[in-house]
Each structure stands twice: as C-alpha cells, then as structure tokens.
Design a protein around this motif. Structure first.
Motif, PDB file in Angstrom:
ATOM      1  N   LEU A  46      26.647  27.851  22.402  1.00 48.07           N
ATOM      2  CA  LEU A  46      28.059  27.462  22.469  1.00 48.07           C
ATOM      3  C   LEU A  46      28.720  27.984  23.738  1.00 48.07           C
ATOM      4  CD1 LEU A  46      29.180  27.989  18.749  1.00 48.07           C
ATOM      5  CD2 LEU A  46      28.791  25.811  19.936  1.00 48.07           C
ATOM      6  N   LEU A  47      28.391  29.199  24.124  1.00 52.70           N
ATOM      7  CA  LEU A  47      28.968  29.765  25.347  1.00 52.70           C
ATOM      8  C   LEU A  47      28.493  29.015  26.587  1.00 52.70           C
ATOM      9  CD1 LEU A  47      28.657  33.558  24.481  1.00 52.70           C
ATOM     10  CD2 LEU A  47      30.788  32.274  24.746  1.00 52.70           C
ATOM     11  N   ASP A  48      27.294  28.452  26.515  1.00 52.97           N
ATOM     12  CA  ASP A  48      26.740  27.704  27.646  1.00 52.97           C
ATOM     13  C   ASP A  48      27.038  26.209  27.567  1.00 52.97           C
ATOM     14  OD1 ASP A  48      25.700  30.104  28.516  1.00 52.97           O
ATOM     15  OD2 ASP A  48      23.676  29.728  27.750  1.00 52.97           O
ATOM     16  N   GLY A  49      27.810  25.794  26.552  1.00 56.55           N
ATOM     17  CA  GLY A  49      28.172  24.387  26.414  1.00 56.55           C
ATOM     18  C   GLY A  49      27.067  23.515  25.881  1.00 56.55           C
ATOM     19  N   ARG A  50      26.167  24.084  25.088  1.00 56.61           N
ATOM     20  CA  ARG A  50      25.054  23.326  24.529  1.00 56.61           C
ATOM     21  C   ARG A  50      25.211  23.183  23.016  1.00 56.61           C
ATOM     22  NH1 ARG A  50      20.534  26.218  24.815  1.00 56.61           N
ATOM     23  NH2 ARG A  50      21.516  28.163  25.506  1.00 56.61           N
ATOM     24  N   ASP A  51      24.362  22.353  22.409  1.00 56.67           N
ATOM     25  CA  ASP A  51      24.414  22.100  20.973  1.00 56.67           C
ATOM     26  C   ASP A  51      23.714  23.235  20.227  1.00 56.67           C
ATOM     27  OD1 ASP A  51      24.172  21.095  18.341  1.00 56.67           O
ATOM     28  OD2 ASP A  51      24.110  19.029  19.074  1.00 56.67           O
ATOM     29  N   TRP A  52      24.410  23.835  19.256  1.00 57.51           N
ATOM     30  CA  TRP A  52      23.846  24.941  18.492  1.00 57.51           C
ATOM     31  C   TRP A  52      22.630  24.515  17.678  1.00 57.51           C
ATOM     32  CZ3 TRP A  52      23.576  24.175  13.288  1.00 57.51           C
ATOM     33  CH2 TRP A  52      24.419  23.196  12.741  1.00 57.51           C
ATOM     34  N   ARG A  53      22.540  23.236  17.343  1.00 57.30           N
ATOM     35  CA  ARG A  53      21.432  22.760  16.512  1.00 57.30           C
ATOM     36  C   ARG A  53      20.101  22.779  17.237  1.00 57.30           C
ATOM     37  NH1 ARG A  53      25.014  17.706  14.509  1.00 57.30           N
ATOM     38  NH2 ARG A  53      25.588  17.933  16.698  1.00 57.30           N
ATOM     39  N   ASP A  54      20.143  22.867  18.549  1.00 55.86           N
ATOM     40  CA  ASP A  54      18.896  22.809  19.325  1.00 55.86           C
ATOM     41  C   ASP A  54      18.169  24.145  19.391  1.00 55.86           C
ATOM     42  OD1 ASP A  54      19.406  20.158  19.844  1.00 55.86           O
ATOM     43  OD2 ASP A  54      20.352  20.540  21.791  1.00 55.86           O
ATOM     44  N   VAL A  55      18.762  25.211  18.856  1.00 62.00           N
ATOM     45  CA  VAL A  55      18.176  26.544  19.056  1.00 62.00           C
ATOM     46  C   VAL A  55      17.620  27.144  17.771  1.00 62.00           C
ATOM     47  CG1 VAL A  55      19.647  26.994  21.050  1.00 62.00           C
ATOM     48  CG2 VAL A  55      20.412  27.709  18.775  1.00 62.00           C
ATOM     49  N   ALA A  56      17.639  26.396  16.664  1.00 65.07           N
ATOM     50  CA  ALA A  56      17.073  26.894  15.417  1.00 65.07           C
ATOM     51  C   ALA A  56      15.558  27.029  15.543  1.00 65.07           C
ATOM     52  CB  ALA A  56      17.437  25.977  14.257  1.00 65.07           C
TER      53      ALA A  56
ATOM     54  N   THR B 152      16.194  34.879  24.336  1.00 68.03           N
ATOM     55  CA  THR B 152      17.631  35.173  24.377  1.00 68.03           C
ATOM     56  C   THR B 152      18.496  34.067  23.779  1.00 68.03           C
ATOM     57  OG1 THR B 152      17.834  34.221  26.602  1.00 68.03           O
ATOM     58  CG2 THR B 152      17.342  36.580  26.450  1.00 68.03           C
ATOM     59  N   ASP B 153      17.889  32.960  23.364  1.00 67.47           N
ATOM     60  CA  ASP B 153      18.682  31.827  22.914  1.00 67.47           C
ATOM     61  C   ASP B 153      19.155  32.014  21.479  1.00 67.47           C
ATOM     62  OD1 ASP B 153      19.965  29.532  23.603  1.00 67.47           O
ATOM     63  OD2 ASP B 153      18.151  28.332  23.903  1.00 67.47           O
ATOM     64  N   GLY B 154      20.214  31.307  21.151  1.00 66.93           N
ATOM     65  CA  GLY B 154      20.783  31.363  19.816  1.00 66.93           C
ATOM     66  C   GLY B 154      22.039  30.499  19.777  1.00 66.93           C
TER      67      GLY B 154
ATOM     68  N   LEU C 160      11.676  27.912   5.514  1.00 66.38           N
ATOM     69  CA  LEU C 160      12.516  28.972   6.074  1.00 66.38           C
ATOM     70  C   LEU C 160      12.756  28.746   7.564  1.00 66.38           C
ATOM     71  CD1 LEU C 160      13.962  31.721   5.768  1.00 66.38           C
ATOM     72  CD2 LEU C 160      11.757  32.827   6.153  1.00 66.38           C
ATOM     73  N   ASP C 161      14.031  28.549   7.924  1.00 64.71           N
ATOM     74  CA  ASP C 161      14.444  28.409   9.315  1.00 64.71           C
ATOM     75  C   ASP C 161      15.395  29.545   9.680  1.00 64.71           C
ATOM     76  OD1 ASP C 161      12.987  26.064   9.476  1.00 64.71           O
ATOM     77  OD2 ASP C 161      14.720  24.775   9.108  1.00 64.71           O
ATOM     78  N   ILE C 162      15.434  29.870  10.972  1.00 59.26           N
ATOM     79  CA  ILE C 162      16.278  30.957  11.466  1.00 59.26           C
ATOM     80  C   ILE C 162      17.132  30.438  12.600  1.00 59.26           C
ATOM     81  CG2 ILE C 162      16.332  33.274  12.477  1.00 59.26           C
ATOM     82  CD1 ILE C 162      13.094  32.171  10.996  1.00 59.26           C
ATOM     83  N   LEU C 163      18.403  30.804  12.587  1.00 58.45           N
ATOM     84  CA  LEU C 163      19.325  30.475  13.673  1.00 58.45           C
ATOM     85  C   LEU C 163      19.784  31.800  14.289  1.00 58.45           C
ATOM     86  CD1 LEU C 163      20.663  28.017  15.034  1.00 58.45           C
ATOM     87  CD2 LEU C 163      22.567  28.272  13.434  1.00 58.45           C
ATOM     88  N   PRO C 164      19.151  32.223  15.387  1.00 53.88           N
ATOM     89  CA  PRO C 164      19.534  33.494  15.999  1.00 53.88           C
ATOM     90  C   PRO C 164      20.953  33.439  16.565  1.00 53.88           C
ATOM     91  CG  PRO C 164      17.396  32.714  16.830  1.00 53.88           C
ATOM     92  CD  PRO C 164      18.036  31.574  16.101  1.00 53.88           C
TER      93      PRO C 164
END
Length: 249
Positions: A62-72, A55-57, A79-83
């Motif tokens: 951002l909604l949970d107050g975390r860094d978006w870079r940690d979920v790639a 469920t992460d992305g 090839l990397d994906i950012l859900p």
C-alpha cells in the motif's frame, strides 16, 4: 466466516507465536485460514519459513502504491499468510502519520469476508494502540487478549480497557511457580472473560520459532501444540458454531 484478532495486553506475551500456532491448528481441522500480520514488527512470517530478507507485505504494498492482494503467501492448501511488510526507519518513526495510507486494509477485510473462501481470518494485532489498530479490532467478530500470569499483566487487567468481545487467554503458564499459581487463582475468581484453558510454558514454542515453523508442525506431540489444538476446537465450537470436521472437541 469468523474474523478473530489476537492482541497481547502488552508486548512480549507470545501473541505472534500463538497466532501462527492457532492458524496451523485450525487448518489441521480442515478450516481454510488466512493469517494477517497487523503489526509493524513484521514477525508473523518468520513462523512460516519465510526468509528474513523478504520485505514485502500488505502495508509495504500500500505504501508503494501496489495491490495488497499480490503479496499473500501460501503455506499449505488450507493456510495463507499476509505479511505486514518491512518499513524503513523513517516510516517507523512516523508510523502514526501512515494510517490513512494503510486504511484500505479495513475495506479489504470486508471484501475478504464477502468474497473469499476462508472460514477464518486471524489478525496478529500489535499491543500498542493506534487508530488503525482500533479500527481493525472493531472489525473483528471476537478477540483473544493474550496475557502472562505476572504482576505486570495483573495490573494491566485492572487498568486497561479490553475489547468488548474478548476472551482472556493465558500463555506461558509455568508449572511450579507459586506466584503464578496465586495470581491464577485470583484470576479464576475475578476475571469472568478468562478462557477455560491455558497454554503452558513449553520449550517447543521457542524451538519452533528457531525452526521457522508453527509449534504444531514442529512438535505436534508437545504440550503447547496439544493445548493450542484444544483452543482451535474451542474457537470452532464457540465462535463459528460448527463442529470440527474430524469430530474432535
């Protein structure tokens, strides 16, 4: 680096599968690619062997107050994906109120442009307009507006405003359909931004999603995979000004 957005003129035209397939084809050409799912449907990850329970992305972070870079997620060395991440039912219902919380992704694009190693960032943009979607579209160097050859898309091409720097990409073109052939001939005469190639209807595309792979990985010899590789070469030549590393064009 090029930031390329893919957006359906409406839902259901296959934009997410095309985004996954184009990203796969670009990395075959030795191009480092980041795919970003900008749609709350959160479906792009399903083409890259990610479990539906994941469920992460970036939006969830951002909604949970975390860094978006940690979920790639890394799929290949190129090839990397950012859900997008999974929203709750309440968040989905009030999505229009969350743009302020999700807006750091706009600055993230600029940061990635300046400091990342990627040659391509592909955005899977939702068809439904929102302030955040419009801001993301504005950050794209180019967009591909995905259409199917049907009366619905024909009407929308005449009454919907398209992004400035867009080309129109036909998906799911069926051989032997008289209606599609008639509309296609009209579009060839009337739509000046129509790309010089189309992606034909191919069962391998549906099968690849069921197998949780991009179509080019699942069936590299399929018609759709070959056409999307041609599209990747075209994008490389026209959007980045560079020749593919393997010399194909």
């Amino acid at each position: 680096m090029a930031i390329l957005g893919l957006q359906g003129i409406r839902g259901g035209v296959g934009t997410t599968s095309l985004t996954a397939a184009l990203g796969w084809s670009l990395q075959l050409l030795n191009e480092p690619v980041l795919l970003i799912d900008a749609s709350p449907d959160n479906l792009l990850r399903m083409s890259f062997n990610v479990n539906h329970t994941h469920t992460d992305g970036w939006a969830r972070a951002l909604l949970d107050g975390r860094d978006w870079r940690d979920v790639a997620l890394r799929y290949t060395s190129q090839l990397d994906i950012l859900p997008f991440g999974q929203l709750t039912a309440d968040e989905q219902a009030s999505l229009h109120t969350l743009d302020g919380t999700l807006s750091p992704i706009i600055d993230a694009l600029q940061l990635l442009r300046e400091k990342s190693h990627y040659q391509w960032i592909l955005l899977d943009l939702p068809a439904s307009p929102s302030p955040l979607t419009r801001q993301l579209t504005d950050r794209c160097d180019r967009t591909l507006t995905v259409v199917q050859v049907d009366a619905n898309c024909h009407i929308r091409l005449h009454q919907q405003a398209l992004p400035k720097n867009t080309h129109i990409l036909i998906n799911n073109l069926r051989i032997g359909s008289q209606l599609q052939d008639d509309l296609y001939q009209i579009w060839l005469q009337s739509q000046r931004r129509l790309l010089p190639m189309a992606i034909h209807c191919d069962e391998a595309v549906a099968e690849s999603l069921a197998s949780k792979q991009p179509v080019g990985e699942y069936r590299s010899d399929s018609l759709a995979a070959e056409e999307i590789l041609t599209l990747a070469n075209w994008c490389l030549l026209h959007y980045s000004g560079r020749v593919p590393a393997d010399g194909r064009s």
